[in-house]
Design an enzyme around this catalytic site. Structure first.
Site, PDB file in Angstrom:
ATOM      1  N   SER A   1       0.819  -1.210   0.000  1.00  0.00           N
ATOM      2  CA  SER A   1       0.000   0.000   0.000  1.00  0.00           C
ATOM      3  C   SER A   1       0.853   1.261   0.000  1.00  0.00           C
ATOM      4  CB  SER A   1      -0.915  -0.008   1.228  1.00  0.00           C
ATOM      5  OG  SER A   1      -0.149  -0.274   2.376  1.00  0.00           O
TER       6      SER A   1
ATOM      7  N   ARG B   1      -8.050   8.997  -8.707  1.00  0.00           N
ATOM      8  CA  ARG B   1      -8.624   9.210  -7.363  1.00  0.00           C
ATOM      9  C   ARG B   1      -7.519   9.689  -6.418  1.00  0.00           C
ATOM     10  NH1 ARG B   1      -7.322   6.927  -2.072  1.00  0.00           N
ATOM     11  NH2 ARG B   1      -9.206   6.937  -0.831  1.00  0.00           N
TER      12      ARG B   1
ATOM     13  N   GLY C   1      -6.413   4.568   6.392  1.00  0.00           N
ATOM     14  CA  GLY C   1      -7.771   4.035   6.303  1.00  0.00           C
ATOM     15  C   GLY C   1      -8.557   4.693   5.189  1.00  0.00           C
TER      16      GLY C   1
END
Ligand code: ASP
Length: 320
Positions: free
Chosen positions: A45, A188, A212
Protein backbone atom coordinates in the site's frame (compact mmCIF):
# COMPACT_ATOMS: atom_id res chain seq x y z
CA UNK A 1 13.26 13.62 20.53
CA UNK A 2 10.75 11.06 19.37
CA UNK A 3 9.36 9.38 16.28
CA UNK A 4 5.88 7.89 15.92
CA UNK A 5 4.40 6.03 12.97
CA UNK A 6 1.65 3.88 11.59
CA UNK A 7 2.30 0.14 11.65
CA UNK A 8 3.98 0.07 8.24
CA UNK A 9 6.70 2.35 9.65
CA UNK A 10 7.95 -0.36 12.02
CA UNK A 11 10.94 -1.42 9.90
CA UNK A 12 11.95 2.18 9.17
CA UNK A 13 11.53 3.74 12.59
CA UNK A 14 15.00 2.99 13.91
CA UNK A 15 16.60 4.80 10.96
CA UNK A 16 14.52 7.90 11.69
CA UNK A 17 15.34 7.63 15.36
CA UNK A 18 19.11 7.37 14.67
CA UNK A 19 18.98 10.49 12.52
CA UNK A 20 17.10 12.42 15.20
CA UNK A 21 19.50 11.21 17.91
CA UNK A 22 22.39 12.52 15.77
CA UNK A 23 20.72 15.93 15.60
CA UNK A 24 18.88 15.73 12.27
CA UNK A 25 15.86 17.89 11.54
CA UNK A 26 12.45 16.32 12.03
CA UNK A 27 11.74 16.76 8.31
CA UNK A 28 14.88 14.86 7.23
CA UNK A 29 14.02 12.06 9.65
CA UNK A 30 10.43 11.58 8.50
CA UNK A 31 11.39 11.68 4.82
CA UNK A 32 14.23 9.15 5.32
CA UNK A 33 11.94 6.70 7.11
CA UNK A 34 9.17 7.08 4.55
CA UNK A 35 11.56 6.41 1.68
CA UNK A 36 12.51 3.08 3.26
CA UNK A 37 8.87 2.03 3.36
CA UNK A 38 8.38 3.19 -0.24
CA UNK A 39 11.16 0.75 -1.19
CA UNK A 40 9.73 -2.17 0.80
CA UNK A 41 8.19 -4.55 -1.73
CA UNK A 42 6.32 -6.41 1.00
CA UNK A 43 4.20 -3.34 1.79
CA UNK A 44 1.39 -3.41 -0.80
CA UNK A 45 0.00 0.00 0.00
CA UNK A 46 3.06 2.26 -0.27
CA UNK A 47 5.52 2.95 -3.10
CA UNK A 48 7.02 0.14 -5.20
CA UNK A 49 4.99 -3.03 -4.68
CA UNK A 50 1.82 -1.04 -3.96
CA UNK A 51 -1.40 -2.39 -5.42
CA UNK A 52 -2.50 -0.66 -8.62
CA UNK A 53 -5.66 1.24 -9.44
CA UNK A 54 -8.63 -0.21 -11.33
CA UNK A 55 -6.85 -0.13 -14.68
CA UNK A 56 -3.58 -1.62 -13.42
CA UNK A 57 -1.45 1.49 -12.85
CA UNK A 58 0.22 2.16 -9.51
CA UNK A 59 -0.63 5.77 -8.62
CA UNK A 60 1.06 7.23 -5.57
CA UNK A 61 0.00 10.00 -3.16
CA UNK A 62 2.37 11.59 -0.62
CA UNK A 63 2.81 14.70 1.48
CA UNK A 64 5.22 16.32 3.92
CA UNK A 65 4.48 19.07 6.40
CA UNK A 66 6.73 21.15 8.64
CA UNK A 67 5.39 22.39 11.94
CA UNK A 68 7.57 25.49 12.12
CA UNK A 69 5.53 27.57 9.71
CA UNK A 70 3.14 24.92 8.39
CA UNK A 71 4.83 24.67 5.03
CA UNK A 72 3.73 21.60 3.10
CA UNK A 73 4.31 19.85 -0.21
CA UNK A 74 2.37 17.06 -1.86
CA UNK A 75 1.91 14.94 -4.96
CA UNK A 76 -1.08 12.85 -5.98
CA UNK A 77 -1.77 10.22 -8.63
CA UNK A 78 1.94 10.19 -9.48
CA UNK A 79 3.15 7.20 -11.51
CA UNK A 80 6.59 5.99 -12.47
CA UNK A 81 8.62 7.57 -9.66
CA UNK A 82 9.79 5.53 -6.69
CA UNK A 83 9.93 8.18 -3.97
CA UNK A 84 6.81 10.36 -4.02
CA UNK A 85 7.62 11.65 -0.53
CA UNK A 86 10.83 13.23 -1.83
CA UNK A 87 9.01 14.71 -4.83
CA UNK A 88 6.47 16.15 -2.35
CA UNK A 89 9.30 17.68 -0.36
CA UNK A 90 10.77 19.27 -3.48
CA UNK A 91 7.38 20.74 -4.40
CA UNK A 92 7.52 22.46 -1.01
CA UNK A 93 11.14 23.57 -1.40
CA UNK A 94 11.19 24.66 -5.04
CA UNK A 95 7.74 25.88 -6.01
CA UNK A 96 5.27 28.41 -4.64
CA UNK A 97 2.70 25.58 -4.91
CA UNK A 98 1.66 22.88 -2.49
CA UNK A 99 0.05 20.02 -4.44
CA UNK A 100 0.81 18.67 -7.92
CA UNK A 101 -1.19 15.85 -9.50
CA UNK A 102 -0.85 13.29 -12.29
CA UNK A 103 1.04 14.37 -15.40
CA UNK A 104 1.97 17.72 -13.88
CA UNK A 105 3.52 15.99 -10.88
CA UNK A 106 5.39 13.64 -13.21
CA UNK A 107 6.62 16.60 -15.27
CA UNK A 108 7.99 18.20 -12.10
CA UNK A 109 9.55 14.92 -10.94
CA UNK A 110 11.29 14.59 -14.31
CA UNK A 111 12.50 18.18 -14.15
CA UNK A 112 14.15 17.69 -10.73
CA UNK A 113 15.66 14.34 -11.73
CA UNK A 114 13.60 12.27 -9.28
CA UNK A 115 14.32 8.55 -9.33
CA UNK A 116 12.21 6.60 -11.81
CA UNK A 117 11.28 2.96 -11.48
CA UNK A 118 8.76 0.24 -12.26
CA UNK A 119 6.28 0.40 -9.38
CA UNK A 120 4.16 -2.60 -10.36
CA UNK A 121 5.65 -5.84 -9.01
CA UNK A 122 4.63 -9.26 -10.31
CA UNK A 123 2.85 -9.96 -7.02
CA UNK A 124 0.83 -6.74 -7.11
CA UNK A 125 -0.03 -7.32 -10.76
CA UNK A 126 -1.28 -10.83 -9.98
CA UNK A 127 -3.45 -9.42 -7.19
CA UNK A 128 -4.91 -6.87 -9.61
CA UNK A 129 -5.52 -9.48 -12.36
CA UNK A 130 -7.30 -11.78 -9.89
CA UNK A 131 -9.49 -8.98 -8.60
CA UNK A 132 -10.44 -7.74 -12.06
CA UNK A 133 -11.21 -11.28 -13.25
CA UNK A 134 -13.50 -11.84 -10.26
CA UNK A 135 -15.21 -8.47 -10.76
CA UNK A 136 -15.72 -9.18 -14.49
CA UNK A 137 -17.30 -12.50 -13.66
CA UNK A 138 -19.66 -11.10 -11.05
CA UNK A 139 -20.30 -7.53 -12.24
CA UNK A 140 -19.60 -7.53 -15.99
CA UNK A 141 -17.23 -5.65 -18.29
CA UNK A 142 -18.29 -2.11 -17.44
CA UNK A 143 -15.58 -0.23 -15.59
CA UNK A 144 -18.07 1.43 -13.24
CA UNK A 145 -19.59 -1.94 -12.32
CA UNK A 146 -16.16 -3.41 -11.71
CA UNK A 147 -15.23 -0.39 -9.60
CA UNK A 148 -18.31 -0.87 -7.46
CA UNK A 149 -17.56 -4.55 -7.00
CA UNK A 150 -13.90 -4.03 -6.15
CA UNK A 151 -14.12 -1.02 -3.83
CA UNK A 152 -17.31 -1.93 -1.98
CA UNK A 153 -15.42 -2.64 1.23
CA UNK A 154 -13.34 0.29 2.55
CA UNK A 155 -11.46 -2.08 4.86
CA UNK A 156 -9.69 -3.21 1.69
CA UNK A 157 -8.27 0.30 1.31
CA UNK A 158 -4.85 -1.10 2.14
CA UNK A 159 -2.83 1.05 4.49
CA UNK A 160 -0.46 3.94 4.32
CA UNK A 161 2.70 4.99 6.08
CA UNK A 162 2.59 7.94 8.48
CA UNK A 163 5.78 9.15 10.20
CA UNK A 164 5.71 12.00 12.76
CA UNK A 165 8.85 13.27 14.48
CA UNK A 166 9.83 15.75 17.19
CA UNK A 167 13.46 16.82 16.89
CA UNK A 168 15.97 18.17 19.43
CA UNK A 169 15.08 21.77 18.59
CA UNK A 170 11.40 21.20 19.32
CA UNK A 171 10.38 21.15 15.65
CA UNK A 172 7.80 18.70 14.42
CA UNK A 173 7.42 17.28 10.90
CA UNK A 174 5.14 14.72 9.33
CA UNK A 175 5.22 12.59 6.19
CA UNK A 176 2.52 10.38 4.68
CA UNK A 177 2.88 8.12 1.64
CA UNK A 178 0.49 5.65 0.03
CA UNK A 179 -0.54 3.85 -3.13
CA UNK A 180 -4.06 4.47 -1.85
CA UNK A 181 -7.09 2.30 -2.02
CA UNK A 182 -6.43 -0.81 -4.13
CA UNK A 183 -8.58 -0.79 -7.31
CA UNK A 184 -9.32 2.92 -6.85
CA UNK A 185 -10.60 4.86 -9.85
CA UNK A 186 -7.72 6.27 -11.95
CA UNK A 187 -6.95 9.77 -10.72
CA UNK A 188 -8.62 9.21 -7.36
CA UNK A 189 -6.87 11.26 -4.68
CA UNK A 190 -7.10 10.18 -1.06
CA UNK A 191 -6.46 11.95 2.22
CA UNK A 192 -2.72 11.27 2.40
CA UNK A 193 -1.54 14.18 0.21
CA UNK A 194 -4.00 16.67 1.68
CA UNK A 195 -2.84 18.77 4.65
CA UNK A 196 -5.68 18.87 7.12
CA UNK A 197 -7.14 15.54 5.96
CA UNK A 198 -4.49 12.80 6.19
CA UNK A 199 -1.54 14.85 7.44
CA UNK A 200 -1.21 17.88 9.68
CA UNK A 201 1.57 19.36 11.74
CA UNK A 202 2.04 22.49 13.85
CA UNK A 203 5.00 23.00 16.21
CA UNK A 204 2.79 24.87 18.66
CA UNK A 205 0.58 21.84 19.31
CA UNK A 206 1.59 18.62 17.56
CA UNK A 207 0.95 16.44 14.54
CA UNK A 208 -1.42 13.79 13.24
CA UNK A 209 -1.43 11.30 10.38
CA UNK A 210 -4.27 9.11 9.12
CA UNK A 211 -4.60 5.72 7.48
CA UNK A 212 -7.77 4.03 6.30
CA UNK A 213 -10.82 5.19 4.35
CA UNK A 214 -9.39 8.44 2.98
CA UNK A 215 -12.69 9.89 1.79
CA UNK A 216 -13.84 10.00 5.42
CA UNK A 217 -10.69 11.79 6.58
CA UNK A 218 -11.14 14.36 3.81
CA UNK A 219 -14.78 14.99 4.71
CA UNK A 220 -14.07 15.25 8.43
CA UNK A 221 -10.75 17.10 8.12
CA UNK A 222 -9.42 14.51 10.53
CA UNK A 223 -5.72 15.38 10.91
CA UNK A 224 -6.49 19.06 11.39
CA UNK A 225 -9.30 18.21 13.82
CA UNK A 226 -6.83 16.27 15.96
CA UNK A 227 -4.34 19.15 16.04
CA UNK A 228 -7.13 21.63 16.82
CA UNK A 229 -8.08 19.50 19.81
CA UNK A 230 -4.43 19.47 20.95
CA UNK A 231 -4.49 23.27 20.63
CA UNK A 232 -7.46 23.35 23.01
CA UNK A 233 -5.41 21.41 25.55
CA UNK A 234 -6.60 17.86 24.85
CA UNK A 235 -4.20 14.96 25.37
CA UNK A 236 -3.24 13.00 22.23
CA UNK A 237 -5.65 10.25 23.27
CA UNK A 238 -8.55 12.62 23.86
CA UNK A 239 -7.82 14.50 20.62
CA UNK A 240 -7.83 11.24 18.66
CA UNK A 241 -11.03 10.04 20.28
CA UNK A 242 -12.86 13.26 19.41
CA UNK A 243 -11.65 13.15 15.80
CA UNK A 244 -12.60 9.50 15.27
CA UNK A 245 -15.99 9.98 16.90
CA UNK A 246 -16.56 12.70 14.36
CA UNK A 247 -15.57 10.30 11.57
CA UNK A 248 -18.16 7.81 12.87
CA UNK A 249 -20.85 10.46 12.43
CA UNK A 250 -20.30 10.17 8.67
CA UNK A 251 -20.85 6.42 8.59
CA UNK A 252 -24.29 4.90 8.16
CA UNK A 253 -25.51 2.53 10.88
CA UNK A 254 -24.16 -0.97 10.41
CA UNK A 255 -21.29 0.11 8.14
CA UNK A 256 -17.64 0.15 9.19
CA UNK A 257 -15.55 3.30 9.39
CA UNK A 258 -11.99 1.95 9.13
CA UNK A 259 -10.03 5.03 10.06
CA UNK A 260 -6.80 5.17 12.06
CA UNK A 261 -4.84 8.13 13.41
CA UNK A 262 -1.44 8.54 15.02
CA UNK A 263 -0.98 11.59 17.21
CA UNK A 264 2.13 13.26 18.62
CA UNK A 265 1.99 16.39 20.76
CA UNK A 266 4.68 19.00 21.28
CA UNK A 267 5.50 17.56 24.72
CA UNK A 268 6.33 14.20 23.13
CA UNK A 269 3.15 12.47 24.27
CA UNK A 270 1.66 10.16 21.65
CA UNK A 271 -1.20 7.82 20.93
CA UNK A 272 -2.47 5.62 18.12
CA UNK A 273 -6.21 5.16 17.67
CA UNK A 274 -8.45 3.20 15.35
CA UNK A 275 -12.10 2.57 14.67
CA UNK A 276 -11.12 -1.12 14.43
CA UNK A 277 -9.81 -3.63 16.94
CA UNK A 278 -6.36 -5.18 16.63
CA UNK A 279 -4.56 -2.27 14.96
CA UNK A 280 -1.12 -1.07 16.03
CA UNK A 281 1.13 1.94 15.81
CA UNK A 282 4.85 2.31 16.47
CA UNK A 283 7.06 4.69 18.42
CA UNK A 284 10.67 5.13 19.49
CA UNK A 285 12.27 7.48 22.02
CA UNK A 286 15.39 7.49 24.19
CA UNK A 287 13.66 5.53 26.93
CA UNK A 288 13.33 2.32 24.90
CA UNK A 289 15.96 0.15 23.20
CA UNK A 290 14.19 -0.02 19.84
CA UNK A 291 10.88 0.63 18.09
CA UNK A 292 7.83 -0.28 20.16
CA UNK A 293 4.76 -1.81 18.51
CA UNK A 294 1.80 -0.62 20.59
CA UNK A 295 -1.88 -1.40 20.44
CA UNK A 296 -4.16 1.40 19.24
CA UNK A 297 -6.99 2.73 21.34
CA UNK A 298 -10.26 1.56 19.79
CA UNK A 299 -12.87 4.26 19.26
CA UNK A 300 -16.45 3.11 18.78
CA UNK A 301 -19.34 5.15 17.45
CA UNK A 302 -19.90 8.44 19.31
CA UNK A 303 -21.83 7.72 22.45
CA UNK A 304 -20.62 4.12 22.50
CA UNK A 305 -18.08 2.55 24.78
CA UNK A 306 -14.45 3.32 24.09
CA UNK A 307 -12.18 0.42 24.80
CA UNK A 308 -8.60 1.14 25.74
CA UNK A 309 -5.66 -1.24 25.64
CA UNK A 310 -3.65 -1.41 28.91
CA UNK A 311 -0.77 0.53 27.32
CA UNK A 312 -3.03 3.55 26.95
CA UNK A 313 -4.24 3.64 30.51
CA UNK A 314 -6.38 0.50 30.56
CA UNK A 315 -10.00 -0.02 31.34
CA UNK A 316 -13.02 1.36 29.59
CA UNK A 317 -13.50 5.05 29.08
CA UNK A 318 -16.94 6.56 29.33
CA UNK A 319 -18.56 7.31 25.98
CA UNK A 320 -18.66 10.87 24.67
N1 ASP B 1 -5.82 6.54 3.45
C1 ASP B 1 -5.41 5.93 2.22
C2 ASP B 1 -6.25 6.42 1.10
O1 ASP B 1 -7.46 6.59 1.29
C3 ASP B 1 -5.42 4.45 2.20
C4 ASP B 1 -5.18 3.71 3.47
O2 ASP B 1 -4.57 4.24 4.39
O3 ASP B 1 -5.57 2.55 3.57
O4 ASP B 1 -5.75 6.57 0.02
Amino acid sequence: VLVVGSEHALGALEAAWQLLAEGADALDAVVAATRLVEDDLAVHSVGTGGYPNLTGTVELDASVMEGTNRRAGAVAALSGFTHPVSVAREVMERLPHLLLVGDGAACFATEIGAERGELLTAEAEAHWRDGVARARASAGDGLLDQARALTADPSGSGGTVDVLALDGRGHIASAVSTSGWAFKWPGRVGDSPLPGAGNYCDDRYGAAGCTGFGELAIRAGTARAVVDALARGATPQRAGIEALEDVWRLVSPGAGAVMDVVVLDRHGRHCGLSTERGRHYVWRDAGVGGPVLAERVVVGRAGGQLRCPPSAGGGTLPGA
